[in-house]
Motif scaffolding. Structure first.
Motif, short mmCIF file in Angstrom:
data_model
loop_
_atom_site.label_atom_id
_atom_site.label_comp_id
_atom_site.label_asym_id
_atom_site.label_seq_id
_atom_site.Cartn_x
_atom_site.Cartn_y
_atom_site.Cartn_z
N LEU A 110 -39.20 -3.29 -17.56
CA LEU A 110 -38.93 -4.70 -17.27
C LEU A 110 -38.45 -5.41 -18.52
O LEU A 110 -39.08 -5.34 -19.58
N GLN A 111 -37.34 -6.12 -18.40
CA GLN A 111 -36.81 -6.93 -19.51
C GLN A 111 -37.15 -8.40 -19.34
O GLN A 111 -37.54 -9.06 -20.28
N TRP A 112 -37.01 -8.91 -18.12
CA TRP A 112 -37.47 -10.26 -17.80
C TRP A 112 -37.57 -10.38 -16.29
O TRP A 112 -37.03 -9.57 -15.55
N ASP A 113 -38.31 -11.40 -15.85
CA ASP A 113 -38.34 -11.72 -14.43
C ASP A 113 -38.29 -13.24 -14.27
O ASP A 113 -38.62 -13.99 -15.18
N PHE A 114 -37.79 -13.66 -13.11
CA PHE A 114 -37.65 -15.09 -12.79
C PHE A 114 -38.19 -15.31 -11.39
O PHE A 114 -37.80 -14.59 -10.46
N GLU A 131 -19.67 -12.01 -16.15
CA GLU A 131 -19.51 -12.64 -17.47
C GLU A 131 -20.83 -13.12 -18.04
O GLU A 131 -20.95 -14.23 -18.56
N GLY A 132 -21.86 -12.26 -17.95
CA GLY A 132 -23.14 -12.56 -18.57
C GLY A 132 -24.02 -13.51 -17.79
O GLY A 132 -25.07 -13.94 -18.30
N ILE A 133 -23.65 -13.83 -16.55
CA ILE A 133 -24.44 -14.73 -15.71
C ILE A 133 -24.81 -14.01 -14.42
O ILE A 133 -23.97 -13.36 -13.79
N ALA A 134 -26.07 -14.12 -14.01
CA ALA A 134 -26.53 -13.58 -12.74
C ALA A 134 -26.67 -14.72 -11.73
O ALA A 134 -27.32 -15.73 -12.03
N ASP A 144 -29.05 -16.72 -17.15
CA ASP A 144 -28.51 -15.98 -18.28
C ASP A 144 -28.94 -14.52 -18.13
O ASP A 144 -30.13 -14.21 -18.05
N ALA A 145 -27.98 -13.60 -18.09
CA ALA A 145 -28.30 -12.20 -17.81
C ALA A 145 -29.12 -11.56 -18.92
O ALA A 145 -29.83 -10.58 -18.68
N GLN A 146 -29.06 -12.11 -20.12
CA GLN A 146 -29.83 -11.55 -21.23
C GLN A 146 -31.27 -12.04 -21.25
O GLN A 146 -32.18 -11.28 -21.61
N THR A 147 -31.48 -13.30 -20.87
CA THR A 147 -32.80 -13.90 -21.04
C THR A 147 -33.49 -14.32 -19.75
O THR A 147 -34.70 -14.53 -19.74
#
Length: 364
Positions: A103-107, A121-124, A137-140
Motif C-alpha cells: 500500500l502506498q496510500w488510500d483515500f 498525466e499524474g491525476i487519478a 494526485d496519483a503520487q500522494t
C-alpha cells in the motif's frame, strides 16, 4: 485501465491477429469474479471476489503477489507509472506498488463504493456513491478538485485533454472542465447507464431505452439557459412554436431496439453498442444509421471490446462471443461455467476475461 484508455475506446484495432479462442491458461479463485484485468509489461492486475487485489504473470497465470482487502473487489484496476489504482466497495481508493503490492496510500470517499479509476498525466479520476467526482494526485492521494453531481456515480469517467465526462444517477451526463473542475454542460440522459466514450468532438452515450446519443462536448451552458428552454418547450406544447427546442449539445441521436447495457465502442467510421437482450449493433459514427445486427443466444451483462477484426462480449449463460466487426457474423464462441460480467481485455496477443465461476481465462 478499464475500457483500455482515458477516452474509453475499448479498442485494440491495431492488433495484427484476432484471437482464435484457444485456452492458454486459467487462474481459479474461490468466489465470482466481476473485475476486468489490466495488463501492463507482461503482468496482469485484477480485483478478486475473495477479498484480494492480485498480480499474475500474463503469459503463464502464475501468482506474483496479492494484497488483501476487507471485501470483494468489483472495480477494475488502472496501472500508471509504478502504481496500481483500484476502488473498493467501501468507498476507499487504493494505490499499490505494482511490483510488490504494498500500500502506498488510500483515500476514503463518502460513498459505499468507488468506481474504476482513470489515470491521466499524474491525476487519478474516480467517481463515488456519494455523488462526487474526485481528482487525486496519483503520487500522494491528495484531492486536486472535486465536482458534485446530484446522484450516485456508478460509472467511470471518460477524459480527454480538455474535459471529464461522467454519468450520474441524477439522470445527467456531466461535462466538467478537466483543469478547474467547473461545469461546462450537463446533458439530460434519463435512462443512460454505463460509461460515456469520447472521440473527436463528441461524447457518446447509450441508454436503457435504446437511444444512442452523440453530444458536442465543446458546448457550454449559459446562465438561465435551462429556464429559457423550459419556457420555449411550454410554448411548443401549446402550439405557439413550430419546433421543440433541441437540447444544448445534441449532435445526433439514434434508436435501436433493446436496453443498451454499457459504453459504446467508437472507431474511425463505426460505433458499436450491445443490448441486454443479446444484440450487438453497428452504427455509422457520423449518423447513427444501423449497418448490421448480431443476435446471441443469451443476455449481455457488460461492455464489449474490439480486438483486431473482432468484437468480444460475454453473456449471462457463460458464453464469450467473437463477432466480426465488419460483417456482424459470429467468428467463434468459448464456453465457461457461469455468467460473464466483465469486459474482455486484449494484450500480449491474448484475450483475458473473468467469469462468475471464479476463473480468469487467457485465450489465444
Amino acid at each position: 485501465m478499464f475500457l483500455r484508455d482515458p477516452i474509453h475506446s475499448a479498442a485494440a484495432s491495431d492488433v495484427s491477429a484476432t484471437p482464435r479462442g484457444n485456452l492458454k491458461w486459467r487462474f481459479d479463485t474461490d468466489l465470482p469474479l466481476f473485475s476486468s484485468p489490466a495488463v501492463v509489461d507482461g503482468r496482469l492486475y485484477l480485483g478478486s471476489g475473495d477479498n484480494r487485489v492480485i498480480a499474475l504473470d500474463a503469459n503463464t497465470g502464475e501468482l506474483i503477489w496479492e494484497h488483501e482487502v476487507l471485501g470483494p473487489v468489483d472495480s477494475s484496476p488502472a496501472v500508471a507509472g509504478e502504481s496500481v489504482f483500484i476502488g473498493l466497495r467501501n468507498g476507499r481508493v487504493l494505490s499499490l506498488n505494482k511490483d510488490s503490492g504494498e500500500l502506498q496510500w488510500d483515500f476514503q470517499t463518502g460513498g459505499i463504493f468507488a468506481t474504476a479509476p482513470v489515470v491521466l498525466e499524474g491525476i487519478a479520476y474516480i467517481g463515488s456513491g456519494d455523488g462526487w467526482l474526485y481528482t487525486l494526485d496519483a503520487q500522494t492521494g491528495q484531492v486536486r478538485w472535486a465536482y458534485q453531481t446530484g446522484g450516485h456515480i456508478a460509472s467511470d469517467p471518460a477524459i480527454n485533454d480538455d474535459i471529464v465526462a461522467v454519468q450520474s444517477q441524477d439522470s445527467y451526463l456531466h461535462i466538467v472542465d478537466k483543469h478547474t473542475g467547473r461545469k461546462r454542460l450537463d446533458y439530460h440522459t434519463k435512462f443512460a447507464r454505463g460509461s460515456p466514450a469520447l472521440s473527436g468532438d463528441w461524447v457518446y452515450t447509450a441508454d436503457q431505452i435504446g437511444l444512442v446519443t452523440a453530444i458536442d462536448w465543446h458546448k457550454r451552458e449559459m446562465p438561465f439557459e435551462k429556464k429559457v428552454r423550459w419556457l420555449k418547450t411550454q410554448l411548443w406544447a401549446w402550439g405557439a412554436l413550430r419546433k421543440l427546442p433541441p437540447l444544448k449539445g445534441l449532435a445526433w441521436a439514434a434508436y435501436v431496439p433493446g436496453s443498451l447495457v454499457a459504453s459504446p465502442i467508437v472507431t474511425e467510421d463505426m460505433l458499436y453498442v450491445a443490448s441486454s437482450e443479446g444484440q450487438v449493433y453497428a452504427l455509422g459514427r457520423e449518423t447513427g444509421d444501423t449497418e448490421w445486427t448480431f443476435e446471441a443466444d443469451g443476455f449481455f451483462l457488460s461492455p464489449m471490446t474490439l480486438v483486431g477484426e473482432g468484437l468480444f462480449i460475454g453473456d449471462r449463460f457463460g458464453t464469450l462471443y467473437a463477432v466480426s466487426a465488419e460483417t456482424g457474423e459470429e467468428l467463434w464462441r468459448f464456453e465457461t461455467d457461469a455468467p460473464i460480467g466483465s469486459t474482455p481485455v486484449a494484450a500480449n496477443g491474448m484475450l483475458y476475461f473473468t467469469s462468475e465461476d471464479g476463473s480468469l481465462y487467457a485465450l489465444e
